[in-house]
Design a protein around this motif. Structure first.
Motif, PDB file in Angstrom:
ATOM      1  N   LEU A 190       0.843  -1.185   0.000  1.00 58.45           N
ATOM      2  CA  LEU A 190       0.000   0.000   0.000  1.00 58.45           C
ATOM      3  C   LEU A 190       0.886   1.245   0.000  1.00 58.45           C
ATOM      4  O   LEU A 190       2.002   1.226   0.532  1.00 58.45           O
ATOM      5  N   LEU A 191       0.391   2.324  -0.577  1.00 58.63           N
ATOM      6  CA  LEU A 191       1.174   3.552  -0.677  1.00 58.63           C
ATOM      7  C   LEU A 191       0.340   4.723  -0.162  1.00 58.63           C
ATOM      8  O   LEU A 191      -0.832   4.859  -0.516  1.00 58.63           O
ATOM      9  N   VAL A 192       0.942   5.545   0.659  1.00 53.34           N
ATOM     10  CA  VAL A 192       0.258   6.736   1.158  1.00 53.34           C
ATOM     11  C   VAL A 192       1.127   7.946   0.855  1.00 53.34           C
ATOM     12  O   VAL A 192       2.351   7.899   1.012  1.00 53.34           O
ATOM     13  N   GLN A 193       0.500   9.018   0.389  1.00 53.89           N
ATOM     14  CA  GLN A 193       1.220  10.228   0.024  1.00 53.89           C
ATOM     15  C   GLN A 193       0.842  11.358   0.973  1.00 53.89           C
ATOM     16  O   GLN A 193      -0.246  11.374   1.543  1.00 53.89           O
ATOM     17  N   SER A 194       1.741  12.304   1.109  1.00 52.13           N
ATOM     18  CA  SER A 194       1.459  13.462   1.946  1.00 52.13           C
ATOM     19  C   SER A 194       0.312  14.254   1.348  1.00 52.13           C
ATOM     20  O   SER A 194       0.318  14.593   0.166  1.00 52.13           O
ATOM     21  N   GLY A 195      -0.706  14.531   2.170  1.00 51.86           N
ATOM     22  CA  GLY A 195      -1.880  15.225   1.697  1.00 51.86           C
ATOM     23  C   GLY A 195      -2.899  14.343   1.015  1.00 51.86           C
ATOM     24  O   GLY A 195      -3.932  14.818   0.558  1.00 51.86           O
ATOM     25  N   ASP A 196      -2.620  13.032   0.918  1.00 46.29           N
ATOM     26  CA  ASP A 196      -3.540  12.097   0.255  1.00 46.29           C
ATOM     27  C   ASP A 196      -3.676  10.872   1.158  1.00 46.29           C
ATOM     28  O   ASP A 196      -3.112   9.815   0.889  1.00 46.29           O
TER      29      ASP A 196
END
Length: 708
Positions: free
Chosen positions: A448-454
């Motif tokens: 899984l991938l998490v981005q800053s602001g998302d």
């Protein structure tokens, strides 16, 4: 129970009327005003205290009330020996075509009593008839007693002898022209706003002060709107609950501008209050300096979202922003790209008076990210997860009480953030809030991938007494991840109203929560990257334990005395329990040891939409109905046990054959307005004229469906 407005055929409506009309009359013995069951059959009601009244969901009460000219009507409802929440109290016009007022709920915590109240003012010079409706919303509380108190009283704000010289200026479109000066002796109430129109010269600040005689500063609003009344230019939004007694706005253009000044009282302040209004027009040299082409930056005039200046990635030093001279920039973010904007004053001072925000388009309709104060900088970050370019608007403005023209520097970068495996994000996007959360069951989700602001959001259904455990696994220390667990409520995702929090920046973390509510519950997890970091996103794994299978149809709420919604087992209403483990509802007139049974076929897939329900073993050759509810319950009602509510929908009318059987043929997805990941409960309600309890109808057991 509040049914949806599903359109039924005339035959179906007639059948439903036959099914339930006798029950409504049996539930509520007639009071002194019956029959007043519809708006057009409303009974006249005088100004007095009226006791010994009764209403139910199937037997509402309607009254017609005459309100004298220039007077207020106040209606107060007190329930008999219970809380006021089951009641509905509303006011319509005399034609029964338009709503005029809804009630507010009040409760005395010291005594435990509660009541409903509504107000409406007749601002005309003739008497007006209005229609009052009283109803119940609980099907398991068949007849509820209440009393009504009717009052009419004079409102100084409606009295022609007391109103100020600017009336009728009660709406923005009726605003009265006014000039700079001091205006004492004005009147206002929650029903009687004041609106004024004033011309503000170029580069001049309009200062507005409002002083109420009652000194109740939290009950009033002063707002400046544009001349079309469509946009608030200054002051708090009256609908937001904020309050302000003064505000100011500067005409930052080079030509005069007409604006509207709105003075209003809050909904919590029903009185009519005298106030004084002070309007000042003051030249604003600091703003004019910011607007001077020789002093301002080269991007003017970019003062609104619609006039935003197009820019690309790069550094932009020595820009200028004024208190009434906002700056807006248009930046295109490519698919899979992210926008990082860093703004500071360039002189090493704190930027707490600088506001930076990112919007989705030139209309600035949706806020994508609000500036976060990082040391001496304001930062915004947003990722375009769509397949097309998105034009965003970056807004930079000053906030606070000092009018000034400030210098600032701005750095814009639009990189294509890449995480492990060369992906810009995982396959679960866009799961960016609780409403779009992805339903998960037990197992491990990898890469899984998490981005800053998302942020990433996931949803879990947890059985009563079960513990949900979420293990957040990150590949290295310093990942700067954190996770929150929320209940299913409107505050979900606010990073404040969480049940549990874990800092996973040191290589991982665990969230664990036990469902002690006594019924199946929905929970949400939020995973977020605290700051952009080197790559702007981070990979993680999520291991889930204790969640229900997302493809579930579960019978519940049986009529054998075992139905339990967390408050103990419930027997059928008159001892008509079915045999233990029979799997259906309570016994009816044709039962031989078994109640009616509801079964389900097909899948729980919203996309496939092939789910169907079948009733067997009910009363032969009668009418029935499949109903859907949001929340499970178990309460004796009619000859059976009612299994769901709040809100309840009628899904389909059923014609039971000679064997007491019927099957649905309509789209459950469409009629039930269901969505992926939502749990809904179903039950069949059928007519049974010769039933043991004599109420005329009974139920099957319930079935819980987890839609996917």
């Amino acid at each position: 129970m509040r049914f949806s407005s599903t359109i039924l055929s005339l035959a179906s409506i007639g059948a439903l009327a036959a099914l339930f009309s006798n029950q409504a009359e049996a539930q509520c013995p007639p009071d002194a005003f019956e029959p007043n069951d519809t708006c057009t059959a409303a009974a006249p009601l005088s100004v007095a205290n009226h006791a010994n009244l009764r209403a139910s969901e199937l037997d509402p009460d309607h009254y017609v009330i005459t309100v004298p000219p220039l007077e207020q009507l106040r209606v107060t409802l007190w329930p008999t020996n219970q809380m006021a929440q089951p009641f509905e109290l509303s006011l319509q016009d005399d034609a029964c075509s338009m709503g005029l007022a809804d009630s507010e709920f009040f409760e005395d915590l010291a005594t435990g009593s509660s009541w409903l109240s509504l107000n409406w003012g007749n601002a005309s010079l003739t008497p007006k008839n209005v229609r009052l409706r009283v109803g119940s919303i609980l099907p398991n509380d068949s007849c509820i007693g209440y009393r009504l108190n009717m009052e009419t009283f004079s409102d100084p704000c409606m009295d022609p002898l007391l109103v100020d010289g600017f009336e009728e200026n009660d709406s923005c479109s009726l605003a009265v022209p006014i000039v700079e000066g001091y205006y004492p002796g004005l009147w206002i109430s929650r029903w009687d706003e004041d609106h004024f129109r004033i011309t503000v010269p170029p580069l001049v600040r309009l200062n507005i002060g409002m002083a109420p005689e009652d000194n109740d500063a939290i009950s009033y609003h002063v707002v400046v709107r544009d001349d079309s009344c469509a946009t608030i230019l200054a002051g708090s939004d009256p609908d937001s609950g904020d309050s302000n007694l003064s505000c100011n706005w500067t005409n930052a253009s080079n030509s005069p501008v007409d604006v509207r000044v709105q003075v209003s009282a809050s909904i919590a302040n029903p009185s009519c209050t005298e106030y004084n209004l002070n309007l000042q027009l003051i030249p604003d040299q600091t703003v004019s300096d910011c607007l001077n082409p020789a002093l301002d930056d080269g991007f003017e005039h970019n003062d609104t979202c619609a006039t935003a200046t197009a820019i690309s990635a790069g550094s932009y030093p020595d820009l200028r922003v004024g208190m009434q001279d906002e700056d807006h920039y248009s930046i295109v973010v490519p698919p899979g790209g992210s926008l990082l904007a860093v703004v500071d004053f360039g002189d090493g001072t704190l930027t707490d008076t600088l506001s930076v925000a990112l919007f989705d388009a030139l209309t600035c309709g949706t806020l994508l990210d609000a500036g976060e104060l990082i040391f001496f900088e304001q930062e915004v970050f947003w990722t375009n997860t769509s397949a097309t370019p998105v034009e965003t608007v970056l807004s930079v403005r000053l906030v606070g009480g000092t009018f000034e023209c400030r210098h600032y520097d701005m750095d814009i970068s639009v990189p294509s953030w890449v995480c492990a495996g060369g992906q810009s994000d995982d396959g679960y996007e866009d799961n960016d809030d609780c409403a779009s959360a992805i339903r998960l069951t037990d197992g491990v989700e990898t890469d899984l991938l998490v981005q800053s602001g998302d942020d990433d959001f996931f949803e879990f259904e947890v059985a009563a007494g079960q513990t949900l455990t979420l293990d957040l696994l990150v590949p290295y220390s310093g990942a700067d991840l954190e996770a929150y667990l929320y209940a299913d409520d409107p505050a979900c995702g606010d990073t404040l109203s969480f049940l549990q929090y874990v800092d996973a920046s040191t290589g991982g973390g665990t969230l664990a929560w036990t469902n002690t509510t006594g019924a199946d519950q929905t929970y949400f997890a939020q995973v977020r990257l605290v700051s952009p970091g080197i790559q702007g996103c981070n990979a993680y794994d999520l291991r889930t334990t204790g969640a229900l299978d997302p493809d579930v149809t579960t019978p519940f709420c049986f009529g054998d005395g075992s139905a339990d919604a967390g408050f103990g087992p419930v027997d059928c209403p008159c001892g008509n329990n079915a045999g233990p483990g029979s799997g259906g509802g309570c016994l009816h007139s044709e039962s031989i040891g078994l109640g009616a049974v509801l079964t389900v076929t097909g899948s729980t897939s919203v996309a496939t939409d092939d789910l169907a329900f079948t009733v067997t073993g009910a009363t032969s050759n009668q009418m029935g109905m499949l109903i859907q509810g949001h929340h499970a319950m178990a309460a004796p009602f009619k000859d059976g046990v009612y299994c769901m509510g709040n809100e309840t929908r009628r899904i389909e009318v059923l014609n039971l054959d000679g064997a007491g059987s019927a099957a649905t043929s309509s789209s459950i997805v469409t009629r039930g307005a269901v969505a992926v990941g939502r749990t809904r409960h179903y039950q069949a309600w059928f007519r049974d004229p010769g039933g043991a309890c004599g109420t005329g109808s009974n139920f099957t057991q319930g079935i819980t469906v987890l839609w996917r």
